[in-house]
Design a protein around this motif. Sequence first.
Motif, short mmCIF file in Angstrom:
data_model
loop_
_atom_site.label_atom_id
_atom_site.label_comp_id
_atom_site.label_asym_id
_atom_site.label_seq_id
_atom_site.Cartn_x
_atom_site.Cartn_y
_atom_site.Cartn_z
N PRO A 90 0.81 -1.22 0.00
CA PRO A 90 0.00 0.00 0.00
C PRO A 90 0.84 1.28 0.00
O PRO A 90 0.33 2.37 -0.19
N ASN A 91 2.16 1.11 0.21
CA ASN A 91 3.03 2.29 0.17
C ASN A 91 3.07 2.88 -1.24
O ASN A 91 2.82 2.20 -2.22
N MET A 92 3.45 4.17 -1.32
CA MET A 92 3.42 4.82 -2.62
C MET A 92 4.57 4.35 -3.50
O MET A 92 5.66 4.00 -3.04
N ASP A 93 4.29 4.31 -4.80
CA ASP A 93 5.27 3.87 -5.78
C ASP A 93 6.16 5.06 -6.14
O ASP A 93 5.79 5.90 -6.96
N ALA A 249 -2.10 -4.87 12.11
CA ALA A 249 -2.13 -6.24 11.58
C ALA A 249 -3.16 -6.22 10.47
O ALA A 249 -4.37 -6.23 10.73
N ILE A 250 -2.68 -6.14 9.24
CA ILE A 250 -3.59 -5.97 8.09
C ILE A 250 -3.81 -7.32 7.40
O ILE A 250 -2.89 -7.90 6.84
N LEU A 251 -5.04 -7.74 7.47
CA LEU A 251 -5.45 -8.98 6.83
C LEU A 251 -5.74 -8.69 5.37
O LEU A 251 -6.47 -7.74 5.06
N ARG A 252 -5.16 -9.50 4.48
CA ARG A 252 -5.47 -9.33 3.05
C ARG A 252 -6.62 -10.25 2.71
O ARG A 252 -6.45 -11.46 2.59
N PRO A 273 -8.91 -0.36 7.07
CA PRO A 273 -7.95 0.66 7.53
C PRO A 273 -8.06 1.98 6.79
O PRO A 273 -7.85 3.04 7.37
N LEU A 274 -8.39 1.89 5.50
CA LEU A 274 -8.58 3.12 4.72
C LEU A 274 -9.63 2.80 3.66
O LEU A 274 -9.45 1.88 2.88
N GLN A 275 -10.74 3.51 3.68
CA GLN A 275 -11.86 3.19 2.80
C GLN A 275 -11.77 3.93 1.48
O GLN A 275 -11.08 4.94 1.37
N ASP A 276 -12.52 3.43 0.49
CA ASP A 276 -12.44 4.05 -0.85
C ASP A 276 -12.80 5.54 -0.81
O ASP A 276 -12.19 6.35 -1.50
N TYR A 286 -6.13 6.00 -9.65
CA TYR A 286 -5.20 5.35 -8.70
C TYR A 286 -5.70 3.95 -8.38
O TYR A 286 -6.14 3.67 -7.26
N PRO A 287 -5.64 3.05 -9.40
CA PRO A 287 -6.26 1.72 -9.26
C PRO A 287 -5.64 0.88 -8.15
O PRO A 287 -6.37 0.13 -7.48
N ASN A 288 -4.33 0.98 -7.95
CA ASN A 288 -3.73 0.17 -6.88
C ASN A 288 -4.21 0.64 -5.52
O ASN A 288 -4.54 -0.16 -4.64
N ALA A 289 -4.26 1.96 -5.35
CA ALA A 289 -4.75 2.53 -4.09
C ALA A 289 -6.18 2.06 -3.84
O ALA A 289 -6.53 1.64 -2.73
N TYR A 290 -6.99 2.10 -4.90
CA TYR A 290 -8.38 1.68 -4.77
C TYR A 290 -8.45 0.20 -4.35
O TYR A 290 -9.22 -0.16 -3.47
N ALA A 291 -7.63 -0.62 -5.00
CA ALA A 291 -7.63 -2.06 -4.67
C ALA A 291 -7.32 -2.28 -3.19
O ALA A 291 -7.94 -3.13 -2.55
N TRP A 292 -6.39 -1.48 -2.64
CA TRP A 292 -6.04 -1.66 -1.22
C TRP A 292 -7.21 -1.32 -0.30
O TRP A 292 -7.27 -1.81 0.84
N THR A 293 -8.14 -0.49 -0.76
CA THR A 293 -9.30 -0.19 0.08
C THR A 293 -10.29 -1.35 0.09
O THR A 293 -11.17 -1.41 0.95
#
Length: 321
Positions: A90-93, A249-252, A273-276, A286-293
């Motif tokens: 989830p860190n920035m590229d 503790a982030i569950l995928r 942890p962070l919603q869309d 920002y598709p990767n960021a969205y996926a992490w939400t």
Amino acid sequence: MALQVIQSGWVAQGKAVERFENEFCDFLGLPYGSAVAVSSGTAALYLALLALDAKGKNIAFPAYSCSALRNATALAGGNPLLVDSMLDSPNMDIYTIDNNANIAIIPHMYGLPQDFTKHNFKISVIEDCAQSLGARVAQTLVGLQGNIGIFSFYATKLMTTGGQGGMIVSRDASIINELKDYRLFDRRFDAKVRFNFQMTDLQAAIGSAQLQQFPNFLKRRADIFQQYQEANFPLLDVGQDIQPVRFRAILRTTKQNEIITALHQDNISAVIPLQDLELLGPKEVYPNAYAWTKNTVSLPIYPSLKDEDVKRIIHIVKNVL
Ligand SMILES: *Cc1c(COP(=O)(O)O)cnc(C)c1O
């Protein structure tokens, strides 16, 4: 320590703040005078930007991060240039930072730092360690991979100074001097605008006490994290050469609602942890960021969490997974 401050009769910024700053330098292995305590992590970000003359400049920061980054950028008069997350973190590229950026704010999300010591930045970098105090990259504690490091001592962070607080670190004496000059707003004769971003001695005394216990906090967090790992939970983690701190503790999982609802039925609170809707830019861009939400749930992890509760959580989550 806080009681001593109250009994001394001096509760505003004074000797206890200076001592806390020095202890913080000791902790990070920096020379005294490299740290400036302030009222919050957001204030730390704003002042860091101010010290880098951010007004009118392009500030790169991730779409997937705390709104403090956007707020500090706006207050400092910078133009936001959002950056997507990585596919596997989830860190920035940092490799997709726009060429027009002048300054980058790089947060380490969830206690999982990224190593950018080998990346040759041609721009100024603020390393946002609000969620990663005590983590290491390439054997070194995070904080000064960039020009300036910032920390938060908000109640839910890794340690607190009594609810709110922040710290700025830098090896650049001119930056430190500018920040200290800014912070001291009373009895000045130059009419320069300076808001009040001071930490109080009472807060700093709490910070000193927390810093003493900090290794124990990290140990207990790591212990809880390990219990989740031993339950074979698909947890977000880092690669070699990186020593994380277990801030989250982030569950995928894509079963976000099922897990949160199941835990809630047993009066246990878990969150996305962070919603869309909290993303700082449009999900299409920002598709990767969205996926992490959409594929993360933050499980309870904090030093005072009891083993019996960890076991309950594991039992409930296992049933859903
Ligand atoms: C919490 C946080 C901040 C802001 O800190 P405050 O003390 O709440 O103002 C900034 N950046 C990140 C990554 C954070 O998690």
